[in-house]
Design a protein around this motif. Structure first.
Motif, PDB file in Angstrom:
ATOM      1  N   LYS A 155      56.072 -61.038 -32.796  1.00  0.00           N
ATOM      2  CA  LYS A 155      55.093 -60.746 -34.015  1.00  0.00           C
ATOM      3  C   LYS A 155      53.805 -60.824 -32.949  1.00  0.00           C
ATOM      4  O   LYS A 155      53.359 -62.171 -32.458  1.00  0.00           O
ATOM      5  N   LEU A 156      52.707 -59.682 -32.326  1.00  0.00           N
ATOM      6  CA  LEU A 156      52.077 -59.970 -31.671  1.00  0.00           C
ATOM      7  C   LEU A 156      50.495 -60.475 -32.735  1.00  0.00           C
ATOM      8  O   LEU A 156      49.904 -59.898 -33.311  1.00  0.00           O
ATOM      9  N   HIS A 206      52.418 -53.188 -30.668  1.00  0.00           N
ATOM     10  CA  HIS A 206      53.428 -54.100 -31.525  1.00  0.00           C
ATOM     11  C   HIS A 206      55.172 -53.449 -32.081  1.00  0.00           C
ATOM     12  O   HIS A 206      55.145 -52.314 -32.279  1.00  0.00           O
ATOM     13  N   ASP A 222      46.509 -61.075 -33.199  1.00  0.00           N
ATOM     14  CA  ASP A 222      45.186 -60.286 -33.591  1.00  0.00           C
ATOM     15  C   ASP A 222      44.468 -61.528 -32.375  1.00  0.00           C
ATOM     16  O   ASP A 222      44.139 -62.536 -32.572  1.00  0.00           O
ATOM     17  N   ASP A 258      46.756 -52.006 -29.361  1.00  0.00           N
ATOM     18  CA  ASP A 258      46.559 -52.573 -30.063  1.00  0.00           C
ATOM     19  C   ASP A 258      47.850 -51.412 -30.772  1.00  0.00           C
ATOM     20  O   ASP A 258      47.651 -51.655 -32.184  1.00  0.00           O
ATOM     21  N   GLN A 288      59.632 -61.638 -37.302  1.00  0.00           N
ATOM     22  CA  GLN A 288      60.512 -60.815 -35.818  1.00  0.00           C
ATOM     23  C   GLN A 288      60.841 -62.365 -34.975  1.00  0.00           C
ATOM     24  O   GLN A 288      60.838 -63.635 -34.983  1.00  0.00           O
TER      25      GLN A 288
END
Length: 339
Positions: A203-204, A198, A206, A195, A169
């Motif tokens: 890139k999220l 995305h 966690d 949640d 990403q």
């Protein structure tokens, strides 16, 4: 479509229950509400300087509570606020300066970024990419910048984050906060993030984590602290602010605070500082049992370390759990200009 509820036992006795039928409103319930901007969280051991005896009593209840929610405190920088401004329905990005009381810096365009942040090339370049890549969905959110895509290792601040695979990403980002309200200046912050936001470009990470084990010694130390409170003379908040500065001077030097020396320096009860160290001991035992869900290795000076810390909330408050002897020392001596 899915449905998820807030359990009033888990979320601080909150009587708010939200039934979600739209996926865009599906929350990761890792957080809590605080009626303030997400600008600063306190260390639990500092509660005795901020709120005296009552602060000590409450923080012990906070430590003992079993209904806490937690999230990982990533060592990212700068903090980025973005989303749809509810006042004009325009997409924006910015640093925490979007909440400034005097000179508000909200960026709707690339020209705004150059005007507000052009003097800081690093921040400006990050904001330019965020304006293009962060998800343009309803709501206002906050997270920490980790880095540009294309690598396996990132060092946004003190900690280096190492991933097993190269990030494809464009952005690596740790989103952790959702804001609520119809006016930017009056918004309340919730440590939670949807949640389902995305995207292929971001890139999220966690931010969820769990308490895998809880040492029995924590209960023993809490009981000991309750006894010590009875024999401790506390101070008020005004003096407490100065005491925190003195204690932080030890951490800056990488030295464990010495109760006797602190009592001599401040003229305060030595038991106050013994209690302070006891609260830090409780915190360290609690930290030992927390495990993050994201598969990433943390390093400082090429040595594997734990995450910087965690944010924990329950009925008795919200604090950040940080190994100050390690991370606060490095952060005090590794300042960066993220304005």
């Amino acid at each position: 479509k899915r449905t998820q509820k807030r359990d009033n036992t888990v979320f601080g006795g909150c009587d708010y229950i939200k039934t979600v039928t739209n996926p865009l409103d599906l929350w990761v319930l890792v957080g809590y509400y605080i009626i303030m901007k997400n600008t600063h969280l306190e260390h639990p051991e500092d509660a005795i300087f901020n709120n005296g005896k009552q602060g000590a009593i409450d923080v012990l209840k906070w430590f003992a509570a079993k209904n806490s929610t937690l999230s990982v405190k990533y060592d990212g920088a700068p903090a980025i606020v973005w989303g749809i401004n509810p006042e004009n329905n325009k997409f924006f990005v910015g640093t925490k300066s979007v909440f400034n009381k005097v000179k508000v810096k909200i960026n709707y365009t690339h020209s705004d970024i150059e005007l507000n942040h052009g003097s800081n090339a690093k921040v400006a370049s990050i904001l330019h990419l965020c304006l293009e890549k962060l998800p343009k969905v309803t709501g206002v959110y906050q997270g920490d910048w980790i880095g540009y895509g294309g690598s396996t290792e990132y060092k946004p601040n003190t900690i280096t984050y190492k991933f097993d695979r190269r990030v494809y990403q464009d952005i690596v980002f740790a989103a952790h906060t959702t804001y609520h309200g119809d006016c930017m200046k009056d918004m309340s912050a919730e440590f939670a993030f949807p949640d389902n936001l995305h995207t292929l470009d971001v890139k999220l990470l966690d931010t969820a984590c769990d308490i895998k084990r809880r040492k029995l010694r924590i209960g023993v130390l809490i009981a000991l602290a309750k006894v010590l409170i009875r024999f401790t003379s506390f101070t008020d908040e005004t003096i407490g602010k100065h005491v925190k500065v003195t204690v932080n001077s030890y951490i800056r030097r990488g030295v464990t605070p010495d109760p006797q020396k602190l009592a001599e320096e401040t003229g305060l009860d030595v038991n106050l500082f013994h209690l302070y160290l006891l609260l830090m001991d409780i915190k360290h035992h609690l930290l030992d049992g927390i495990v993050a869900r994201e598969n990433v290795t943390c390093l400082i000076d090429d040595k594997v370390c734990a995450h910087e810390g965690f944010v924990m909330s329950n009925d008795y408050g919200t604090y950040k759990l940080v190994d100050r002897e390690t991370f606060s020392y490095y952060n005090f001596n590794n300042r960066k200009d993220w304005k």
